[in-house]
Motif scaffolding. Structure first.
Motif, PDB file in Angstrom:
ATOM      1  N   UNK A  98      31.127  39.287  37.313  1.00 65.52           N
ATOM      2  CA  UNK A  98      31.642  39.560  38.589  1.00 65.52           C
ATOM      3  C   UNK A  98      32.396  40.974  38.272  1.00 65.52           C
ATOM      4  N   UNK A  99      32.883  40.956  37.430  1.00 66.07           N
ATOM      5  CA  UNK A  99      33.539  42.203  37.087  1.00 66.07           C
ATOM      6  C   UNK A  99      32.717  43.399  37.073  1.00 66.07           C
ATOM      7  N   UNK A 100      31.748  43.383  36.475  1.00 61.39           N
ATOM      8  CA  UNK A 100      30.546  44.359  36.599  1.00 61.39           C
ATOM      9  C   UNK A 100      30.215  44.558  37.794  1.00 61.39           C
ATOM     10  N   UNK A 101      30.201  43.707  38.655  1.00 61.67           N
ATOM     11  CA  UNK A 101      29.669  43.973  40.100  1.00 61.67           C
ATOM     12  C   UNK A 101      31.006  44.498  40.973  1.00 61.67           C
ATOM     13  N   UNK A 102      32.045  44.482  40.286  1.00 64.81           N
ATOM     14  CA  UNK A 102      33.225  45.126  41.074  1.00 64.81           C
ATOM     15  C   UNK A 102      34.419  44.482  41.429  1.00 64.81           C
ATOM     16  N   UNK A 103      34.515  43.150  40.909  1.00 62.99           N
ATOM     17  CA  UNK A 103      35.832  42.454  40.807  1.00 62.99           C
ATOM     18  C   UNK A 103      36.808  43.141  39.773  1.00 62.99           C
ATOM     19  N   UNK A 104      38.214  42.922  40.106  1.00 64.74           N
ATOM     20  CA  UNK A 104      39.015  43.698  39.113  1.00 64.74           C
ATOM     21  C   UNK A 104      39.580  42.397  37.918  1.00 64.74           C
ATOM     22  N   UNK A 105      39.392  41.468  38.350  1.00 64.10           N
ATOM     23  CA  UNK A 105      40.025  40.346  37.192  1.00 64.10           C
ATOM     24  C   UNK A 105      39.735  39.083  37.603  1.00 64.10           C
ATOM     25  N   UNK A 106      39.890  38.028  36.924  1.00 61.64           N
ATOM     26  CA  UNK A 106      39.617  36.610  37.113  1.00 61.64           C
ATOM     27  C   UNK A 106      41.052  35.818  36.502  1.00 61.64           C
ATOM     28  N   UNK A 107      41.386  34.900  36.987  1.00 63.87           N
ATOM     29  CA  UNK A 107      42.529  33.753  36.568  1.00 63.87           C
ATOM     30  C   UNK A 107      41.787  32.427  36.672  1.00 63.87           C
ATOM     31  N   UNK A 108      42.012  31.653  35.523  1.00 68.42           N
ATOM     32  CA  UNK A 108      41.385  30.152  36.079  1.00 68.42           C
ATOM     33  C   UNK A 108      42.930  29.599  36.964  1.00 68.42           C
ATOM     34  N   UNK A 109      42.520  28.682  37.538  1.00 69.56           N
ATOM     35  CA  UNK A 109      43.469  27.792  38.190  1.00 69.56           C
ATOM     36  C   UNK A 109      44.200  26.976  37.447  1.00 69.56           C
ATOM     37  N   UNK A 110      43.799  26.468  36.146  1.00 72.56           N
ATOM     38  CA  UNK A 110      44.489  25.670  35.509  1.00 72.56           C
ATOM     39  C   UNK A 110      45.510  26.522  34.646  1.00 72.56           C
ATOM     40  N   UNK A 111      45.382  27.872  34.634  1.00 72.00           N
ATOM     41  CA  UNK A 111      46.170  28.741  33.939  1.00 72.00           C
ATOM     42  C   UNK A 111      46.696  30.175  34.923  1.00 72.00           C
ATOM     43  N   UNK A 112      47.403  29.861  35.780  1.00 72.06           N
ATOM     44  CA  UNK A 112      47.796  30.747  36.720  1.00 72.06           C
ATOM     45  C   UNK A 112      48.701  31.678  36.576  1.00 72.06           C
ATOM     46  N   UNK A 113      49.579  31.534  35.368  1.00 75.96           N
ATOM     47  CA  UNK A 113      50.590  32.235  34.800  1.00 75.96           C
ATOM     48  C   UNK A 113      50.556  33.750  34.977  1.00 75.96           C
ATOM     49  N   UNK A 114      49.435  34.366  34.797  1.00 80.71           N
ATOM     50  CA  UNK A 114      49.050  35.661  34.503  1.00 80.71           C
ATOM     51  C   UNK A 114      48.661  36.216  35.930  1.00 80.71           C
ATOM     52  N   UNK A 115      48.636  35.395  37.114  1.00 81.47           N
ATOM     53  CA  UNK A 115      48.231  36.010  38.321  1.00 81.47           C
ATOM     54  C   UNK A 115      49.198  36.921  39.082  1.00 81.47           C
TER      55      UNK A 115
END
Length: 194
Positions: A98-115
């Motif tokens: 997804x990041x190669x396709x243009x997304x900037x980042x991903x965050x896991x719902x069970x570890x949302x702390x860095x959102x």
């Protein structure tokens, strides 16, 4: 961002109201004043993309819209909006794709702390991209003005050697660009042929 609030207009691609509220609440706790809209179909996404957004958050697996399909729709609209995937079902390999396709980042719902940190970083980087794009557009306009100017224009390096001349310089002095570039621009050594 602890002692200030930052307005944030967020488009949230998600089918779970509970997950939307968790995301919005987390951002609010970290200094964001969030105005948002939730969509969960391709048609709703396309319609929402007619409005300006600061950021897009997307789940990966929705019943009627997959994350990579959502990303494709966003990029087809030629949108330079930061996209962060917030998902509980995304694996490392999918996230990298997804990041190669243009997304900037991903965050896991069970570890949302860095959102919140990821959001602030992506908003700042998007602003910098917009500034660079505007500077490039201004530079193109300036270049066009110099090229079309009726007056002679030349640019020198710090040693006084000519690096650039415009077409009017060639017409007014009789020197061609390749003859002038590299020459010293001092009046007594570089004079008009006319």
């Amino acid at each position: 961002m602890k002692n200030r609030t930052m307005p944030l207009k967020a488009l949230i691609i998600e089918d779970s109201d509970d997950d939307v509220w968790l995301l919005v609440d987390h951002l609010a706790q970290h200094g964001f004043e969030v105005s948002w809209r939730k969509v969960d179909t391709a048609e709703q996404l396309r319609l929402a993309l007619t409005e300006p957004w600061d950021i897009i958050y997307s789940d990966y697996s929705l019943p009627s819209l997959l994350g990579d399909e959502a990303l494709t729709i966003i990029r087809e609209c030629d949108m330079d909006i930061p996209v962060i995937f917030v998902s509980g079902t995304i694996g490392e390999e999918t996230a990298v794709g997804l990041m190669k396709a243009g997304a900037q980042d991903y965050v896991m719902k069970n570890n949302i702390i860095r959102l919140a940190v990821a959001t602030e970083r992506e908003i700042m980087e998007a602003h910098q991209r917009q500034q660079r794009k505007q500077a490039e557009q201004n530079l193109k306009k300036l270049s066009l003005v110099v090229e079309q100017a009726a007056d002679s224009v030349y640019i020198t390096d710090t040693n006084g050697k000519i690096e650039y001349v415009n077409p009017a310089f060639e017409r007014l002095t009789g020197y061609k660009r390749d003859e002038a570039v590299g020459q010293n621009a001092r009046f007594n050594t570089f004079r008009s042929r006319k």
